[in-house]
Design an enzyme around this catalytic site. Sequence first.
Site, PDB file in Angstrom:
ATOM      1  N   SER A  48     -57.822 -38.826  -3.691  1.00  0.00           N
ATOM      2  CA  SER A  48     -57.714 -38.192  -4.863  1.00  0.00           C
ATOM      3  C   SER A  48     -56.587 -37.571  -5.076  1.00  0.00           C
ATOM      4  O   SER A  48     -56.085 -37.529  -6.244  1.00  0.00           O
ATOM      5  CB  SER A  48     -58.856 -37.127  -5.150  1.00  0.00           C
ATOM      6  OG  SER A  48     -60.383 -37.789  -4.864  1.00  0.00           O
ATOM      7  N   TYR A  49     -55.822 -36.889  -4.017  1.00  0.00           N
ATOM      8  CA  TYR A  49     -54.697 -36.338  -4.020  1.00  0.00           C
ATOM      9  C   TYR A  49     -53.481 -37.448  -4.376  1.00  0.00           C
ATOM     10  O   TYR A  49     -52.721 -37.132  -5.196  1.00  0.00           O
ATOM     11  CB  TYR A  49     -54.405 -35.710  -2.946  1.00  0.00           C
ATOM     12  CG  TYR A  49     -53.037 -35.038  -2.785  1.00  0.00           C
ATOM     13  CD1 TYR A  49     -52.865 -33.800  -3.052  1.00  0.00           C
ATOM     14  CD2 TYR A  49     -51.724 -35.738  -2.365  1.00  0.00           C
ATOM     15  CE1 TYR A  49     -51.689 -33.002  -3.205  1.00  0.00           C
ATOM     16  CE2 TYR A  49     -50.596 -35.212  -2.397  1.00  0.00           C
ATOM     17  CZ  TYR A  49     -50.281 -33.777  -2.747  1.00  0.00           C
ATOM     18  OH  TYR A  49     -49.364 -33.068  -2.573  1.00  0.00           O
ATOM     19  N   HIS A  50     -53.507 -38.507  -4.081  1.00  0.00           N
ATOM     20  CA  HIS A  50     -52.829 -39.688  -4.165  1.00  0.00           C
ATOM     21  C   HIS A  50     -52.768 -40.539  -5.365  1.00  0.00           C
ATOM     22  O   HIS A  50     -52.058 -41.336  -5.562  1.00  0.00           O
ATOM     23  CB  HIS A  50     -52.474 -40.584  -2.927  1.00  0.00           C
ATOM     24  CG  HIS A  50     -51.679 -39.746  -1.731  1.00  0.00           C
ATOM     25  ND1 HIS A  50     -50.569 -39.404  -1.681  1.00  0.00           N
ATOM     26  CD2 HIS A  50     -52.145 -39.568  -0.423  1.00  0.00           C
ATOM     27  CE1 HIS A  50     -50.242 -38.749  -0.682  1.00  0.00           C
ATOM     28  NE2 HIS A  50     -51.092 -38.949   0.212  1.00  0.00           N
ATOM     29  N   GLU A  77     -47.203 -35.557   1.763  1.00  0.00           N
ATOM     30  CA  GLU A  77     -45.931 -36.280   1.435  1.00  0.00           C
ATOM     31  C   GLU A  77     -45.054 -36.091   2.697  1.00  0.00           C
ATOM     32  O   GLU A  77     -45.089 -34.952   3.203  1.00  0.00           O
ATOM     33  CB  GLU A  77     -44.990 -35.591   0.244  1.00  0.00           C
ATOM     34  CG  GLU A  77     -45.614 -35.669  -0.970  1.00  0.00           C
ATOM     35  CD  GLU A  77     -46.768 -34.401  -1.324  1.00  0.00           C
ATOM     36  OE1 GLU A  77     -47.442 -34.818  -2.355  1.00  0.00           O
ATOM     37  OE2 GLU A  77     -46.536 -33.576  -0.682  1.00  0.00           O
ATOM     38  N   ARG A  81     -48.183 -31.850  -5.111  1.00  0.00           N
ATOM     39  CA  ARG A  81     -48.872 -31.734  -6.405  1.00  0.00           C
ATOM     40  C   ARG A  81     -49.372 -30.611  -6.731  1.00  0.00           C
ATOM     41  O   ARG A  81     -50.054 -29.973  -7.956  1.00  0.00           O
ATOM     42  CB  ARG A  81     -50.060 -32.876  -6.239  1.00  0.00           C
ATOM     43  CG  ARG A  81     -49.680 -34.180  -6.473  1.00  0.00           C
ATOM     44  CD  ARG A  81     -50.822 -35.148  -6.857  1.00  0.00           C
ATOM     45  NE  ARG A  81     -51.360 -34.934  -8.066  1.00  0.00           N
ATOM     46  CZ  ARG A  81     -52.511 -35.511  -8.492  1.00  0.00           C
ATOM     47  NH1 ARG A  81     -53.167 -36.285  -7.658  1.00  0.00           N
ATOM     48  NH2 ARG A  81     -52.779 -35.547  -9.631  1.00  0.00           N
TER      49      ARG A  81
END
Length: 390
Positions: A294-296, A280, A327
């Site tokens: 995957s994180y987003h 971010e 996250r």
Amino acid sequence: MENIISKVIADTANSERIFCKFLSANDTGETGGHQSGIYIPKNSVSLIFDTPGVKGQNKEESSKIKWQDDFETDAHFKYYGQGTRNEYRITGFGRNFPFLKPDYTGSLVVILKQKDTSYKGYILDMENEIEEFLVYFGITPTETNCLINTKPLSLDEKESQAIQEFIKSLSTDFPSSEQMSLAAQRIQNLVFDHEENIHLRPDDKLLDWTSLEYRLFRAIEQNRYSSLINKGFSDVDKFIELANQVLNRRKSRAGKSLEHHLASLFSGNNITFTPQAITEGNKKPDFIFPSIESYHNASFPVDKLASLAAKTTCKDRWRQVLNEADRLRTKDKFLCTLQQGISSAQMEEMKSERVVLVVPERYIKTYPERYQSDIWSVKKFINYIKEIEE
């Protein structure tokens, strides 16, 4: 105090022995044992004795050490050789000596045997001081806990040959930090074999690669600069220009080496990851597992995500990892370091912030005993990532 690093470096020029180590929990009394004073490894006996101790006999000599270029204390150089003990220590600093206390666990102690056989000592407690000292000598934390060799290194014949072949193959003065790390890995695997340790003993492999990269870098420096240094300099400005160039290159290499070697360990263990990805804003953790995609992906389960920061030393800067991935705010935050020892107060603060240290296994014993079970080895971290990526 006036720039303490300038004082340390000035004093090293007049020294015949230069010793440094991170103060461990054992040194500062945090292990709960009965030992006292600064432990000196057997590889550095010549700092305090002309000849090694003899098993079955104790040995002691006395001197004085001037600390921080400010005050002087007594110093008892001791070899404990009776019974089950077989170790060297410096003791007898006095009750008011401020530095062998729990809060100084993880500080770097530098002890200098001067050419006139007197002694000077410095405690570097701030992380920027520690890093500046390591950069000046071109070493990483893995090359501490010993005498610093300021002369060209004596290398294994096979290793020396592989290094010289690599230097001859270079088309530039210095390879990039990534090329340097990869070359160190290749040479270490070739010369010393045991490539299977990437899987079986990744903690040892990380340290082996890091140490060989140091030797490789020193060999390249010697090759590139020895003729210039031997010729001398026409004026001070040219000398300072070269010195700054050397120091800046050392600093750049040191900052990236750990990341490169971790990335190779992860790849070698078939772990999926994204390095240096933006989570971010301007936040950029060193590693996101399994990927930044995957994180987003809001539907990707958080319990299958992890992040890892890599910091060569982390005595002060560990707090930088707290907000690197929004996250993962409610999860453990992993931080891999080559730091040897941190105080109980800092370990307690890390624990409250859910920061989990990942440390080469042999270094765990340098931390306060009651926190050692909270520290992960590199192998444990790799196995954890494998599990969440299944």
